[in-house]
Design an enzyme around this catalytic site. Structure first.
Site, PDB file in Angstrom:
ATOM      1  N   LYS A  69      -9.610  17.824 -26.745  1.00 59.97           N
ATOM      2  CA  LYS A  69      -8.976  16.764 -27.818  1.00 59.97           C
ATOM      3  C   LYS A  69      -9.725  15.360 -27.795  1.00 59.97           C
ATOM      4  O   LYS A  69      -9.168  14.381 -28.168  1.00 59.97           O
ATOM      5  CB  LYS A  69      -7.496  16.682 -27.487  1.00 59.97           C
ATOM      6  CG  LYS A  69      -6.733  18.064 -27.602  1.00 59.97           C
ATOM      7  CD  LYS A  69      -5.093  17.744 -27.726  1.00 59.97           C
ATOM      8  CE  LYS A  69      -4.442  19.154 -28.111  1.00 59.97           C
ATOM      9  NZ  LYS A  69      -2.911  18.780 -28.314  1.00 59.97           N
ATOM     10  N   SER A  95       3.928  16.013 -18.416  1.00 56.57           N
ATOM     11  CA  SER A  95       4.309  17.393 -17.653  1.00 56.57           C
ATOM     12  C   SER A  95       3.626  17.425 -16.338  1.00 56.57           C
ATOM     13  O   SER A  95       4.039  18.023 -15.408  1.00 56.57           O
ATOM     14  CB  SER A  95       4.040  18.430 -18.428  1.00 56.57           C
ATOM     15  OG  SER A  95       2.577  18.387 -19.057  1.00 56.57           O
ATOM     16  N   LYS A 117      -2.896   7.024 -26.444  1.00 57.76           N
ATOM     17  CA  LYS A 117      -2.646   8.383 -25.678  1.00 57.76           C
ATOM     18  C   LYS A 117      -4.239   8.704 -25.271  1.00 57.76           C
ATOM     19  O   LYS A 117      -5.014   8.714 -26.246  1.00 57.76           O
ATOM     20  CB  LYS A 117      -2.125   9.204 -26.718  1.00 57.76           C
ATOM     21  CG  LYS A 117      -1.870  10.744 -26.225  1.00 57.76           C
ATOM     22  CD  LYS A 117      -1.305  11.510 -27.342  1.00 57.76           C
ATOM     23  CE  LYS A 117      -1.131  12.978 -26.673  1.00 57.76           C
ATOM     24  NZ  LYS A 117      -0.313  13.997 -27.461  1.00 57.76           N
ATOM     25  N   ARG A 171       1.481  22.266 -22.352  1.00 59.66           N
ATOM     26  CA  ARG A 171       0.847  23.155 -23.484  1.00 59.66           C
ATOM     27  C   ARG A 171       1.239  24.606 -23.073  1.00 59.66           C
ATOM     28  O   ARG A 171       1.332  25.332 -23.840  1.00 59.66           O
ATOM     29  CB  ARG A 171      -0.703  22.944 -23.452  1.00 59.66           C
ATOM     30  CG  ARG A 171      -1.310  21.872 -23.997  1.00 59.66           C
ATOM     31  CD  ARG A 171      -2.505  21.291 -23.736  1.00 59.66           C
ATOM     32  NE  ARG A 171      -3.095  20.081 -24.251  1.00 59.66           N
ATOM     33  CZ  ARG A 171      -4.145  19.562 -24.119  1.00 59.66           C
ATOM     34  NH1 ARG A 171      -5.196  20.157 -23.475  1.00 59.66           N
ATOM     35  NH2 ARG A 171      -4.315  18.196 -24.413  1.00 59.66           N
ATOM     36  N   TYR A 226      10.606  14.112 -17.942  1.00 65.81           N
ATOM     37  CA  TYR A 226      11.315  15.196 -17.487  1.00 65.81           C
ATOM     38  C   TYR A 226      12.262  15.079 -16.366  1.00 65.81           C
ATOM     39  O   TYR A 226      13.209  15.978 -15.987  1.00 65.81           O
ATOM     40  CB  TYR A 226      10.325  16.451 -17.081  1.00 65.81           C
ATOM     41  CG  TYR A 226       9.397  16.569 -18.499  1.00 65.81           C
ATOM     42  CD1 TYR A 226       9.961  16.884 -19.501  1.00 65.81           C
ATOM     43  CD2 TYR A 226       7.939  15.867 -18.343  1.00 65.81           C
ATOM     44  CE1 TYR A 226       8.909  17.250 -20.465  1.00 65.81           C
ATOM     45  CE2 TYR A 226       7.470  16.287 -19.325  1.00 65.81           C
ATOM     46  CZ  TYR A 226       7.755  16.646 -20.576  1.00 65.81           C
ATOM     47  OH  TYR A 226       6.896  16.825 -21.724  1.00 65.81           O
ATOM     48  N   LYS A 284       0.481   6.865 -22.692  1.00 66.48           N
ATOM     49  CA  LYS A 284       0.781   8.385 -22.038  1.00 66.48           C
ATOM     50  C   LYS A 284      -0.702   8.714 -21.734  1.00 66.48           C
ATOM     51  O   LYS A 284      -1.596   8.622 -22.326  1.00 66.48           O
ATOM     52  CB  LYS A 284       1.080   9.169 -23.203  1.00 66.48           C
ATOM     53  CG  LYS A 284       1.131  10.657 -22.774  1.00 66.48           C
ATOM     54  CD  LYS A 284       1.728  11.241 -24.196  1.00 66.48           C
ATOM     55  CE  LYS A 284       1.730  12.639 -23.907  1.00 66.48           C
ATOM     56  NZ  LYS A 284       2.043  13.566 -25.168  1.00 66.48           N
ATOM     57  N   GLU A 339      -6.192  -0.200 -30.330  1.00 61.79           N
ATOM     58  CA  GLU A 339      -5.349   1.057 -30.832  1.00 61.79           C
ATOM     59  C   GLU A 339      -3.895   0.696 -31.068  1.00 61.79           C
ATOM     60  O   GLU A 339      -3.440   0.699 -32.136  1.00 61.79           O
ATOM     61  CB  GLU A 339      -5.114   2.389 -30.035  1.00 61.79           C
ATOM     62  CG  GLU A 339      -6.587   3.307 -29.942  1.00 61.79           C
ATOM     63  CD  GLU A 339      -6.435   4.082 -31.083  1.00 61.79           C
ATOM     64  OE1 GLU A 339      -5.573   4.199 -31.743  1.00 61.79           O
ATOM     65  OE2 GLU A 339      -7.403   5.042 -30.857  1.00 61.79           O
TER      66      GLU A 339
HETATM   67  C1  PBG Z   1       1.087  17.215 -28.458  1.00 58.07           C
HETATM   68  C2  PBG Z   1       1.739  16.488 -27.464  1.00 58.07           C
HETATM   69  C3  PBG Z   1       1.326  16.829 -26.206  1.00 58.07           C
HETATM   70  C4  PBG Z   1       2.174  16.010 -25.203  1.00 58.07           C
HETATM   71  C5  PBG Z   1       3.074  15.500 -25.995  1.00 58.07           C
HETATM   72  N1  PBG Z   1       2.849  15.751 -27.476  1.00 58.07           N
HETATM   73  C6  PBG Z   1      -0.019  17.451 -25.547  1.00 58.07           C
HETATM   74  C7  PBG Z   1      -1.249  17.192 -26.036  1.00 58.07           C
HETATM   75  O1  PBG Z   1      -1.677  16.273 -26.636  1.00 58.07           O
HETATM   76  O2  PBG Z   1      -2.294  17.966 -25.969  1.00 58.07           O
HETATM   77  C8  PBG Z   1       1.909  16.100 -23.725  1.00 58.07           C
HETATM   78  C9  PBG Z   1       3.473  15.883 -22.997  1.00 58.07           C
HETATM   79  C10 PBG Z   1       3.352  16.296 -21.652  1.00 58.07           C
HETATM   80  O3  PBG Z   1       2.385  16.654 -20.970  1.00 58.07           O
HETATM   81  O4  PBG Z   1       4.499  15.912 -20.928  1.00 58.07           O
HETATM   82  N2  PBG Z   1       0.603  16.561 -29.637  1.00 58.07           N
END
Ligand code: PBG
Length: 323
Positions: free
Chosen positions: A218, A275, A196, A206, A314, A249, A234
């Site tokens: 992050k 998203s 990720k 968010r 989505y 991701k 990882e």
């Molecule tokens: C939180 C999490 C996130 C997403 C899934 N779980 C956001 C982040 O890490 O800030 C993102 C999913 C998306 O953008 O559709 N741990």
């Protein structure tokens, strides 16, 4: 050699093209993310995700039944937690009567065969909007992992089939696996967000959960998008620690990573079309600049081509309706 070989022969009719097509989409490919809010009779559109909604628990039943009717077999639950319940320890995440736990039970009651997956991370519960416990501006790893393991157990106890840690702390898969085993949840699947990246593509998500980091970013836990080999390191570590499914991701900008993993690991690989990817297509289509459905299909097939076994998207519902 031409004309013995003509590349266009196999493209002459739709039927021929269908017969020789290498990849296709089916409802079995998809994981449907669902955003859950507190309250009753709430179905509210997420401003930066047009056509996507947050549902209150009572409305989940109808939504999940309709997804099941379409042939969709998995939902991935996320909750939007009121500010008053957020703290720096994820206390509410462990509440057996919390929103996530209620949502899991509701979906399982509505459609027992539906595979219920849950997001395991502290950010929606964190007063700092971070995926871990914060101390003097730093994210504590091991203390966070302890809470995540309890959180995963609480989801399993509520009926989750799959727990999906999305936090990127080190060692969380092992701790979650041990905790599940010790408590006789031997069949609970762990889908690890193993590769990720720290990405700008999560912006609309968010907004959806009101979970943006209150300070900093992050980057001390999510991966640097300049790195490729690290994704394999990882992921292999997470498999050794007990992950059943691994994940890449975001999706579209990381197809190379999906392909890398596909060549090196044998467990199922999920891709998360996040998203921001959804928002980009919606925005361009609203302007009339791109054909929504055509681009949607083209992007989703690219995940399959890259080697994904599953796609969290989505667009799942819209796509399956078109198939
Ligand atoms: C939180 C999490 C996130 C997403 C899934 N779980 C956001 C982040 O890490 O800030 C993102 C999913 C998306 O953008 O559709 N741990």
């Amino acid at each position: 050699m031409y004309p013995i070989q003509r590349n266009r022969r196999l493209r002459t009719s739709p039927s021929l093209r269908d017969l020789v097509s290498e990849y296709s989409l089916s409802p079995n490919d998809f994981i449907v993310p669902l955003f859950v809010v507190d309250g009753k009779q709430i179905k509210e559109e997420i401003p930066s995700m047009p056509g996507y909604y947050r549902y209150s628990v009572d409305l989940l039943t109808t939504q999940v039944k309709s997804l099941w009717k379409l042939g969709l077999k998995a939902v991935l639950l996320f909750v939007k937690v009121p500010d008053s319940l957020k703290d720096n320890k994820g206390t509410e995440a462990l509440n057996p009567k919390g929103l996530m736990q209620k949502a899991i039970q509701t979906v399982k009651e509505a459609v027992p065969e539906m595979v219920v997956m849950t997001d395991v991370a502290l950010d929606p519960y964190s007063s700092f909007g971070h995926d871990g416990i914060v101390q003097e501006g730093r994210i504590l790893n091991d203390e966070t992992v302890d809470v995540l393991a309890k959180m995963a157990l609480s989801h399993a106890q509520a009926g989750a089939d799959v727990v999906a840690p999305s936090d990127m702390m080190d060692g969380r898969i092992l701790k979650i696996r041990e905790t599940l085993e010790e408590n006789s949840f031997t069949d609970t699947v762990i889908m690890s967000y193993s590769a990720k990246y720290a990405s700008g593509f999560y912006g609309p998500f968010r907004d959806a959960l009101d979970s943006a980091p209150g300070f900093g970013d992050k980057k001390t836990y999510q991966m640097d998008f300049s790195n490729r080999k690290e994704a394999l390191v990882e992921t292999q570590r997470d498999i050794k620690e007990g992950a059943d499914i691994v994940m890449v991701k975001p999706g579209l900008a990381y197809l190379d990573i999906i392909r890398d993993l596909r060549e090196e690991v044998s467990v199922p690989i999920a891709a998360y079309q996040v998203s921001g990817e959804y928002a980009m297509l919606k925005a361009a289509a609203a302007k009339g600049w791109l054909d929504h459905d055509q681009i949607m299909m083209e992007q989703l097939i690219s995940f399959k081509r890259a080697g994904a076994s599953l796609i969290a998207s989505y667009f799942a519902e819209a796509t399956v309706k078109l198939l």
